[in-house]
Design a protein around this motif. Structure first.
Motif, PDB file in Angstrom:
ATOM      1  N   SER A 255      -3.587   2.502 -10.772  1.00 39.21           N
ATOM      2  CA  SER A 255      -3.564   3.686  -9.390  1.00 39.21           C
ATOM      3  C   SER A 255      -3.771   4.981 -10.671  1.00 39.21           C
ATOM      4  O   SER A 255      -4.737   5.982  -9.587  1.00 39.21           O
ATOM      5  CB  SER A 255      -2.109   3.535  -9.455  1.00 39.21           C
TER       6      SER A 255
ATOM      7  N   GLY B  13       0.430  -1.287  -0.327  1.00 36.73           N
ATOM      8  CA  GLY B  13       0.431   0.508  -0.129  1.00 36.73           C
ATOM      9  C   GLY B  13       0.193   1.570   0.181  1.00 36.73           C
ATOM     10  O   GLY B  13       0.296   2.326   0.705  1.00 36.73           O
ATOM     11  N   ILE B  14       1.632   1.221  -0.386  1.00 36.20           N
ATOM     12  CA  ILE B  14       2.890   2.382  -1.056  1.00 36.20           C
ATOM     13  C   ILE B  14       2.510   3.192  -1.980  1.00 36.20           C
ATOM     14  O   ILE B  14       2.317   3.052  -2.676  1.00 36.20           O
ATOM     15  CB  ILE B  14       4.556   2.192  -0.905  1.00 36.20           C
ATOM     16  N   PRO B  15       2.474   4.150  -2.042  1.00 32.05           N
ATOM     17  CA  PRO B  15       2.048   5.343  -3.501  1.00 32.05           C
ATOM     18  C   PRO B  15       3.360   5.481  -4.029  1.00 32.05           C
ATOM     19  O   PRO B  15       4.420   5.489  -3.793  1.00 32.05           O
ATOM     20  CB  PRO B  15       1.578   7.015  -2.467  1.00 32.05           C
TER      21      PRO B  15
ATOM     22  N   PHE C 189      -1.841   1.131  -2.770  1.00 34.02           N
ATOM     23  CA  PHE C 189      -2.195   2.036  -2.132  1.00 34.02           C
ATOM     24  C   PHE C 189      -3.396   2.744  -2.322  1.00 34.02           C
ATOM     25  O   PHE C 189      -4.867   3.104  -1.579  1.00 34.02           O
ATOM     26  CB  PHE C 189      -0.760   3.637  -2.711  1.00 34.02           C
TER      27      PHE C 189
ATOM     28  N   SER D  66      -2.273  -2.824   7.621  1.00 33.44           N
ATOM     29  CA  SER D  66      -0.942  -2.242   6.509  1.00 33.44           C
ATOM     30  C   SER D  66      -0.121  -2.036   7.001  1.00 33.44           C
ATOM     31  O   SER D  66       1.017  -2.212   6.051  1.00 33.44           O
ATOM     32  CB  SER D  66      -2.338  -0.896   5.984  1.00 33.44           C
TER      33      SER D  66
END
Length: 472
Positions: free
Chosen positions: A466, A386-388, A393, A419
């Motif tokens: 995304s 979940g890292i932008p 994410f 998370s």
């Protein structure tokens, strides 16, 4: 009728393709490579047809002939696209995988397509008997695929355990269907919803008990707590491409029918919110605890899949049956599928013969030898954490936002905490790849370019998804 036929065409293409592949497998001239290309063609054509039908709205397919058993919605079409894409990437990565592992035969690919036909039918089914039939079509093919390597004791153990899990799920679904029919005199979702709206969910114990058994069957299939016990062993015993297929395509199909059943009426949904609330929390945190202690990448990814089932259960808690579009669930499934399939595509060619590289330590220093593969795997892991700016994410953002909008603040906060915990085992592999000296040479020539190409296409998908906006 023409429109109905067009909407049903992806299922027809996949079903007919599976039968043709099965029949052609009887001829000695058909190699497993030819079967791989044939199955890829079936998936590609069905995907394009499904993509072309996405401009239409909700439709009940052949309402007179099928008696309103099959319904196509934007949610079912999105789920179908994900399933078909998962099938395409699976057979392409399997073509590379079986260059190093020699237990394949052409029937493998026909079974992969048969499983997809059951998955597609599940996304459209709006009647419990149809759900059972679709579930069995999918499950029977997956059972065989899990234990396809008959010389491997771990695969034999995996198929036995998965068969028992499937038997329990089927038994619960059958009993639940019987009880629901006894209470409502129908197995159609629409009729069940009308009964609940008219009489209330708690009107008869048979309805409550039947709905409970049906939900338990679905929870078995998505590996939610406390029905997750053997799932890690099953994923570990299956071959790498099938593990990825189960983790993505199968999960998409089950959550599609799970959501469709849960939103038949607001009373049915609200009756199980508290139950699903605690199940989602326990699924997330138990999955994290299992994943943290793993040394095998496949087992870690299997436990990670349990955690992601917990996030999807948050979305089910937060949905509104009156304005259900399924956009948040479909988006998260697409994001999860891109990241998970990408890792399994990479493992298909990096794992080597007999999957000799399967632990965290086996991939130490990979970035110094194969920097592009290490970078691709890092993108997938960051997306799953979940890292932008990855799709993972955005998927978690939409789920947390939907939970907050539904008033489930506690669930949203616990989802964020889960998370954060998951970053430990995702970043662990990245650290091994970039901050250690290589212990493996990874000097084997690539057996085929299909799996590497699929890997880098999925990297692009992680970023492309995304950028796709949805409304919560």
């Amino acid at each position: 009728m023409t429109n109905d036929l067009l909407l049903l065409m992806p299922l027809i293409i996949v079903g007919a393709g599976a039968i043709l592949l099965m029949l052609s497998s009887a001829y000695e001239k058909i190699s497993h490579e030819m079967a791989a290309y044939g199955s890829a063609l079936v998936f590609a054509i069905a995907f394009l047809v499904q993509l072309g039908s996405c401009i239409t709205g909700k439709a009940v397919l052949f309402s007179d002939i099928f008696n309103s058993f099959l319904v196509v919605t934007n949610f079912s079409k999105a789920a179908g696209l994900i399933i078909l894409a998962c099938g395409l990437f699976t057979v392409m990565s399997a073509q590379t995988y079986f260059k190093q592992n020699t237990f394949c035969s052409p029937e493998f690919y026909s079974l992969t397509v048969f499983a997809a036909s059951g998955m597609l039918l599940l996304t459209m089914a709006q009647e419990l008997i149809s759900v059972f039939i679709a579930l069995e079509i999918m499950s029977l093919a997956i059972y065989i695929l899990v234990g396809y390597n008959r010389k491997n004791v771990i695969s034999t153990e995996a198929v036995l355990k998965y068969l028992m899990l499937g038997a329990f799920a089927g038994a619960f679904l059958t009993m639940g269907t019987a009880l629901v029919y006894g209470a409502t005199a129908s197995t159609k979702f629409v009729a069940i919803g009308k009964f609940v709206a008219a009489h209330g969910f708690l009107h008869t114990p048979a309805l409550v008990g039947g709905a409970f058994f049906i939900l338990v069957a679905f929870l078995f299939k998505v590996a939610a707590f406390p029905f997750h016990a053997w799932v890690v062993d099953v994923y570990d015993g299956a071959s790498v491409p099938i593990t990825g297929y189960m983790a993505t395509g199968l999960k998409t199909a089950i959550f599609a029918v799970f959501a469709n059943f849960l939103v038949v009426d607001q009373g049915l949904h609200s009756g199980w919110i508290t139950f699903l609330f605690y199940i989602s929390i326990l699924t997330m945190f138990v999955g994290n605890l299992i994943a943290i202690g793993q040394q095998s990448l496949k087992r870690m990814l299997a436990a990670s899949g349990i955690v992601h089932s917990g996030y999807l259960l948050i979305a089910l808690v937060a949905v509104s049956s009156q304005e259900f579009s399924g956009s948040v669930i479909a988006y998260y499934l697409a994001a999860y599928a891109a990241g998970t399939l990408g890792i399994f595509c990479a493992l298909s060619y990096l794992g080597g013969a007999e999957e000799k590289r399967n632990t965290f330590d086996d991939f130490k220093g990979l970035a110094k030898i194969r920097p592009y593969s290490a970078a691709a795997i890092s993108v997938f892991l960051l997306s799953m954490a979940g890292i932008p700016p990855t799709a993972g994410f955005m998927g978690k953002f939409y789920i947390i936002t939907s939970a907050i909008d539904a008033g489930q603040i506690t669930l949203a906060v616990l989802g964020i905490i889960s998370s954060i915990i998951s970053m430990w085992y995702y970043l662990r592999l990245i650290i091994n790849m970039y901050f250690h000296e290589p212990e493996e040479q990874f000097d084997e020539p690539l057996p085929s370019n299909f799996a590497p190409v699929c890997t880098f296409i999925l990297v692009l998908c992680v970023f492309a998804i995304s950028l796709y906006p949805i409304t919560v």
